[in-house]
Design a protein around this motif. Sequence first.
Motif, mmCIF file in Angstrom:
data_model
loop_
_atom_site.group_PDB
_atom_site.id
_atom_site.type_symbol
_atom_site.label_atom_id
_atom_site.label_comp_id
_atom_site.label_asym_id
_atom_site.label_seq_id
_atom_site.Cartn_x
_atom_site.Cartn_y
_atom_site.Cartn_z
ATOM 1 N N LEU A 162 60.671 29.208 68.737
ATOM 2 C CA LEU A 162 59.011 28.931 68.233
ATOM 3 C C LEU A 162 58.107 29.745 68.586
ATOM 4 O O LEU A 162 57.228 30.325 67.943
ATOM 5 N N ASP A 163 57.968 29.979 70.031
ATOM 6 C CA ASP A 163 57.017 30.606 70.657
ATOM 7 C C ASP A 163 57.324 32.017 70.354
ATOM 8 O O ASP A 163 55.960 32.707 70.117
ATOM 9 N N GLN A 164 58.325 32.384 70.451
ATOM 10 C CA GLN A 164 58.650 34.212 70.054
ATOM 11 C C GLN A 164 58.088 34.236 68.415
ATOM 12 O O GLN A 164 57.561 35.546 68.182
ATOM 13 N N PHE A 165 58.219 33.237 67.734
ATOM 14 C CA PHE A 165 58.057 33.411 66.229
ATOM 15 C C PHE A 165 56.477 33.528 66.041
ATOM 16 O O PHE A 165 55.691 34.161 65.389
ATOM 17 N N CYS A 166 55.869 32.575 67.007
ATOM 18 C CA CYS A 166 54.246 32.511 67.018
ATOM 19 C C CYS A 166 53.692 33.889 67.431
ATOM 20 O O CYS A 166 52.585 34.092 66.934
ATOM 21 N N SER A 167 54.396 34.481 68.388
ATOM 22 C CA SER A 167 53.968 35.704 69.148
ATOM 23 C C SER A 167 54.077 36.878 68.368
ATOM 24 O O SER A 167 53.585 37.873 68.542
ATOM 25 N N ASP A 168 55.018 36.776 67.326
ATOM 26 C CA ASP A 168 55.251 37.845 66.514
ATOM 27 C C ASP A 168 54.212 38.241 65.558
ATOM 28 O O ASP A 168 53.718 37.587 64.508
ATOM 29 N N SER A 169 53.526 39.468 65.827
ATOM 30 C CA SER A 169 52.370 39.838 64.882
ATOM 31 C C SER A 169 52.713 40.299 63.664
ATOM 32 O O SER A 169 52.048 40.468 62.690
ATOM 33 N N GLN A 170 54.008 40.350 63.338
ATOM 34 C CA GLN A 170 54.665 40.724 62.075
ATOM 35 C C GLN A 170 54.953 39.780 61.211
ATOM 36 O O GLN A 170 55.383 39.850 60.134
ATOM 37 N N THR A 171 55.177 38.678 61.866
ATOM 38 C CA THR A 171 55.284 37.140 60.870
ATOM 39 C C THR A 171 54.133 36.172 60.997
ATOM 40 O O THR A 171 53.968 35.837 62.136
ATOM 41 N N LEU A 172 53.569 35.902 59.820
ATOM 42 C CA LEU A 172 52.462 35.152 59.767
ATOM 43 C C LEU A 172 51.602 35.369 61.053
ATOM 44 O O LEU A 172 51.295 34.710 61.738
ATOM 45 N N PRO A 173 50.985 36.668 60.777
ATOM 46 C CA PRO A 173 49.819 36.926 61.793
ATOM 47 C C PRO A 173 48.636 36.032 62.060
ATOM 48 O O PRO A 173 48.125 36.028 63.046
ATOM 49 N N THR A 174 48.196 35.263 60.832
ATOM 50 C CA THR A 174 47.235 34.248 60.923
ATOM 51 C C THR A 174 47.738 32.815 61.801
ATOM 52 O O THR A 174 46.890 32.160 62.132
ATOM 53 N N LEU A 175 49.103 32.978 61.971
ATOM 54 C CA LEU A 175 49.368 31.568 62.925
ATOM 55 C C LEU A 175 49.230 32.014 64.351
ATOM 56 O O LEU A 175 49.948 32.918 64.891
ATOM 57 N N ILE A 176 48.432 31.474 65.035
ATOM 58 C CA ILE A 176 48.040 31.620 66.310
ATOM 59 C C ILE A 176 48.441 30.500 67.233
ATOM 60 O O ILE A 176 48.195 29.240 66.744
ATOM 61 N N PRO A 177 49.568 30.576 68.265
ATOM 62 C CA PRO A 177 49.711 29.207 69.176
ATOM 63 C C PRO A 177 48.542 28.613 69.782
ATOM 64 O O PRO A 177 47.698 29.421 70.343
ATOM 65 N N THR A 178 48.381 27.468 69.691
ATOM 66 C CA THR A 178 47.112 26.900 70.337
ATOM 67 C C THR A 178 47.778 25.753 71.367
ATOM 68 O O THR A 178 48.785 25.169 70.760
ATOM 69 N N PHE A 179 47.077 25.779 72.325
ATOM 70 C CA PHE A 179 47.431 24.640 73.208
ATOM 71 C C PHE A 179 46.250 23.816 73.542
ATOM 72 O O PHE A 179 45.223 24.503 73.456
ATOM 73 N N HIS A 180 46.504 22.681 74.077
ATOM 74 C CA HIS A 180 45.202 21.668 74.249
ATOM 75 C C HIS A 180 46.040 20.819 75.113
ATOM 76 O O HIS A 180 47.177 20.287 74.969
ATOM 77 N N SER A 181 45.268 20.290 76.063
ATOM 78 C CA SER A 181 45.663 19.032 76.942
ATOM 79 C C SER A 181 45.349 17.944 76.130
ATOM 80 O O SER A 181 44.421 17.531 75.313
ATOM 81 N N LEU A 182 46.296 16.811 76.366
ATOM 82 C CA LEU A 182 46.014 15.577 76.024
ATOM 83 C C LEU A 182 44.884 14.833 76.534
ATOM 84 O O LEU A 182 44.461 14.957 77.717
ATOM 85 N N PRO A 183 43.789 14.316 75.709
ATOM 86 C CA PRO A 183 42.709 13.808 76.189
ATOM 87 C C PRO A 183 43.012 12.240 76.689
ATOM 88 O O PRO A 183 44.362 11.909 76.636
#
Lengths: 187, 224
Positions: free
Chosen positions: B135-156
Amino acid sequence: MLAALPNPQGVSVCPRRARWQLDLLLLALECVDLHASELMLQVLRELQLQGMIPNRVVFWQIRCTNPFRQVTQRTPLPLAETKALTAVVVQVARRQTAILRHLLLVLDQLQAQNLPPETYAPLAAYLDRFRRNFRKRMNLQRSSLFLYKNHQALNELGLKLLAQLLLCAGTKGMERLWFSLFDGEVS
Amino acid sequence: MLLQRQYSLPNCTLRIEGLSGQAGAEQLDIVTCCEWEIIGQNQRIKGGKDFLVALLNSVPAAAQTWLSGVKLRRSPQYPIQVEIAAANQVSLHIPRKLLQTSPEENSESPTNDEAGETLEVHLTWLQLADLVEALDQFCSDSQTLPTLIPTFHSLPRRAIAPAVPLRKQLMPLGIGAASLAAMAAIFFHFPVPERRPPREEALPPTPEAVTPAPAPTTPNPPNP
């Protein structure tokens, strides 16, 4: 490389749980590979972090901010040094990915046959080193660590750390580890 | 033009099929099919874009929570429920409405829930790590769904269950209040002690009072 790790909002120093978690991951890496401690210093040189952590003594002092160590120090760990430790964990884990995968694959096969992990010699050696190092370095008199006086609980912790290191070694492993350190700390 | 992307790892293969928004372009913009193959179990799970989005939402978040070791106050409200247990066991509960496969196709390997609305998939830690990596490789692939940017956030902080449960925190207070109430009830039935005036007794004479004071000796007049 460290610029990809943003400072969390409302947190100025490394939280207590994060210091424990980072030291534990480094401990597991040392137990997977006997040369890992040298590799950590080499990674620090490659990442040009010698200005922050010039030698192994300072590296040890930073790791001693873990509150559950026998030799612990109460000085706060700044976020910059936390990032350096995170980068070291991720880089060393990436270089040990093959060993980590191999040990976890063998663990799967042993579990499928209902055999204990100590049946396979490299896995038994890792667990033995992990137990000995953990008991030598950590303060088992702390109430939080009473659980790990048990042989089986310590084995489970060691095996869990193998899988967690593999998660850290992935494409986005550094970001995942960094943000996980501050889970429950941000407002 | 139908485009296909494949992210292969030793224990997991993720295949994404879709179309490009522009004719002749190699960029995959529209996902039509997503297939997740678990190599060790020879199991294929197929779904559409909703299945892919649900995987992206739930699996990396569960991996991060497991990495941090915190306990959540309540389970996350994602369509796919991920449970990571201690003994190398991971289970995913995938709603069948997200899948394209018919129940007959998956009747051999997966186990059906009682309701029959979710597909339960059992993984090991290694298979979970491979799925997260795919899933990380898919998100980082600029040729597949380039608008999809992996986002991380810490839990509040409010999302985390307290280390000591509220029931345990309130237990000393409850025990104290209960013991106070019990003692108050017991002493309520005791008579109130009457105040007695102190008896005035003649003090025994002190030795100083009995023995007469020695008469003062008058100094003898000096003899001349």
